[in-house]
Design a protein around this motif. Structure first.
Motif, mmCIF file in Angstrom:
data_model
loop_
_atom_site.group_PDB
_atom_site.id
_atom_site.type_symbol
_atom_site.label_atom_id
_atom_site.label_comp_id
_atom_site.label_asym_id
_atom_site.label_seq_id
_atom_site.Cartn_x
_atom_site.Cartn_y
_atom_site.Cartn_z
ATOM 1 N N GLN A 56 0.776 -1.169 -0.029
ATOM 2 C CA GLN A 56 0.017 0.079 0.073
ATOM 3 C C GLN A 56 0.617 1.272 0.064
ATOM 4 N N LEU A 57 1.947 1.239 0.661
ATOM 5 C CA LEU A 57 2.756 2.372 0.643
ATOM 6 C C LEU A 57 3.477 2.627 -0.857
ATOM 7 N N ALA A 58 3.571 1.473 -1.546
ATOM 8 C CA ALA A 58 4.238 1.622 -2.764
ATOM 9 C C ALA A 58 3.329 2.108 -3.739
ATOM 10 N N ILE A 59 1.977 2.063 -3.562
ATOM 11 C CA ILE A 59 0.916 2.535 -4.396
ATOM 12 C C ILE A 59 0.659 4.098 -3.915
ATOM 13 N N LEU A 60 0.853 4.342 -2.605
ATOM 14 C CA LEU A 60 0.705 5.907 -2.356
ATOM 15 C C LEU A 60 1.919 6.630 -2.935
ATOM 16 N N LYS A 69 12.296 8.831 3.432
ATOM 17 C CA LYS A 69 13.588 9.195 3.632
ATOM 18 C C LYS A 69 14.242 8.222 4.467
ATOM 19 N N LYS A 70 15.364 8.015 3.989
ATOM 20 C CA LYS A 70 16.311 6.706 4.593
ATOM 21 C C LYS A 70 17.171 7.430 5.617
ATOM 22 N N ILE A 71 16.965 6.707 6.696
ATOM 23 C CA ILE A 71 17.883 7.101 8.077
ATOM 24 C C ILE A 71 18.618 5.899 8.339
ATOM 25 N N GLY A 72 19.780 5.862 7.865
ATOM 26 C CA GLY A 72 20.664 4.636 8.233
ATOM 27 C C GLY A 72 19.771 3.406 7.319
ATOM 28 N N LYS A 73 19.527 2.238 8.000
ATOM 29 C CA LYS A 73 18.961 1.291 7.186
ATOM 30 C C LYS A 73 17.541 1.242 7.054
ATOM 31 N N LYS A 74 16.948 2.351 7.998
ATOM 32 C CA LYS A 74 15.351 2.485 8.110
ATOM 33 C C LYS A 74 14.830 3.498 7.307
ATOM 34 N N SER A 75 13.853 3.163 6.532
ATOM 35 C CA SER A 75 13.129 4.170 5.823
ATOM 36 C C SER A 75 11.739 5.095 6.652
ATOM 37 N N LEU A 76 11.659 6.289 6.642
ATOM 38 C CA LEU A 76 10.494 6.871 7.248
ATOM 39 C C LEU A 76 9.816 7.311 6.227
ATOM 40 N N TYR A 77 8.434 6.894 6.463
ATOM 41 C CA TYR A 77 7.455 7.496 5.489
ATOM 42 C C TYR A 77 6.724 8.709 6.066
ATOM 43 N N GLN A 78 6.630 9.543 5.204
ATOM 44 C CA GLN A 78 5.838 11.044 5.394
ATOM 45 C C GLN A 78 4.770 11.125 4.413
ATOM 46 N N LEU A 79 3.945 12.259 4.829
ATOM 47 C CA LEU A 79 2.933 12.697 3.803
ATOM 48 C C LEU A 79 3.999 13.397 2.649
ATOM 49 N N SER A 80 3.783 13.444 1.504
ATOM 50 C CA SER A 80 4.277 14.529 0.485
ATOM 51 C C SER A 80 3.363 15.201 -0.026
ATOM 52 N N ASP A 81 1.995 15.017 0.280
ATOM 53 C CA ASP A 81 0.874 15.917 -0.243
ATOM 54 C C ASP A 81 -0.257 15.857 0.737
ATOM 55 N N PRO A 82 0.150 16.845 1.921
ATOM 56 C CA PRO A 82 -0.412 17.123 3.049
ATOM 57 C C PRO A 82 -1.969 17.529 2.836
ATOM 58 N N HIS A 83 -2.398 18.199 1.512
ATOM 59 C CA HIS A 83 -3.479 18.501 1.374
ATOM 60 C C HIS A 83 -4.416 17.584 1.144
ATOM 61 N N ILE A 84 -4.196 16.213 0.954
ATOM 62 C CA ILE A 84 -4.906 15.192 0.626
ATOM 63 C C ILE A 84 -5.799 14.983 2.119
ATOM 64 N N LEU A 85 -5.274 15.536 3.233
ATOM 65 C CA LEU A 85 -5.995 15.342 4.540
ATOM 66 C C LEU A 85 -7.253 16.398 4.283
ATOM 67 N N SER A 86 -7.136 17.503 3.678
ATOM 68 C CA SER A 86 -8.383 18.131 3.640
ATOM 69 C C SER A 86 -9.607 17.240 3.171
ATOM 70 N N VAL A 87 -9.177 16.632 1.932
ATOM 71 C CA VAL A 87 -10.220 15.455 1.469
ATOM 72 C C VAL A 87 -10.859 14.821 2.324
ATOM 73 N N ILE A 88 -9.714 13.836 3.046
ATOM 74 C CA ILE A 88 -10.350 13.238 4.267
ATOM 75 C C ILE A 88 -10.953 13.848 5.302
ATOM 76 N N HIS A 89 -10.654 14.687 5.563
ATOM 77 C CA HIS A 89 -11.182 15.620 6.735
ATOM 78 C C HIS A 89 -12.750 16.178 6.175
ATOM 79 N N SER A 90 -12.624 16.575 5.072
ATOM 80 C CA SER A 90 -14.049 17.088 4.475
ATOM 81 C C SER A 90 -14.992 15.793 4.391
#
Length: 107
Positions: A56-60, A69-90
């Motif tokens: 699902q992360l690959a699709i998103l 973003k890679k930090i050492g061996k770990k990847s941290l995922y973050q929203l790259s398009d925060p305005h999608i949250l407006s759609v979710i909240h609405s």
């Protein structure tokens, strides 16, 4: 040109609503609203398997809604398009109106 643009935008909107119709993707986006998370942290919070989360992360990511973003061996995922949250909240507000029987703008 206007009609073609309308069709292009409509097609894009349908794609986004289809993305949001998947409960796992919706939950991932809502988790990432507040913090960056690794795959394992998402697995723990959603109580689903690592392959399910990774898929699902690959699709998103492909749809430019999340980034990693890679930090050492770990990847941290973050929203790259925060305005999608407006759609979710609405959408959530609309559902609340329907559930409570209130019209828009009523308490």
């Amino acid at each position: 040109m206007g009609r073609n643009n309308d069709m292009l935008f409509q097609s894009g909107m349908i794609r986004i609503f289809k993305l949001l119709s998947n409960p796992t993707r919706l939950n991932i986006l809502m988790l990432l609203e507040h913090e960056q998370l690794s795959v394992n942290e998402i697995v723990t919070q959603l109580e689903i398997t690592q392959p399910q989360v990774s898929h699902q992360l690959a699709i998103l990511k492909e749809q430019q809604l999340v980034s990693a973003k890679k930090i050492g061996k770990k990847s941290l995922y973050q929203l790259s398009d925060p305005h999608i949250l407006s759609v979710i909240h609405s959408t959530k507000q609309h559902v609340a109106h329907v559930i409570t029987g209130n019209k828009h703008g009523e308490a």
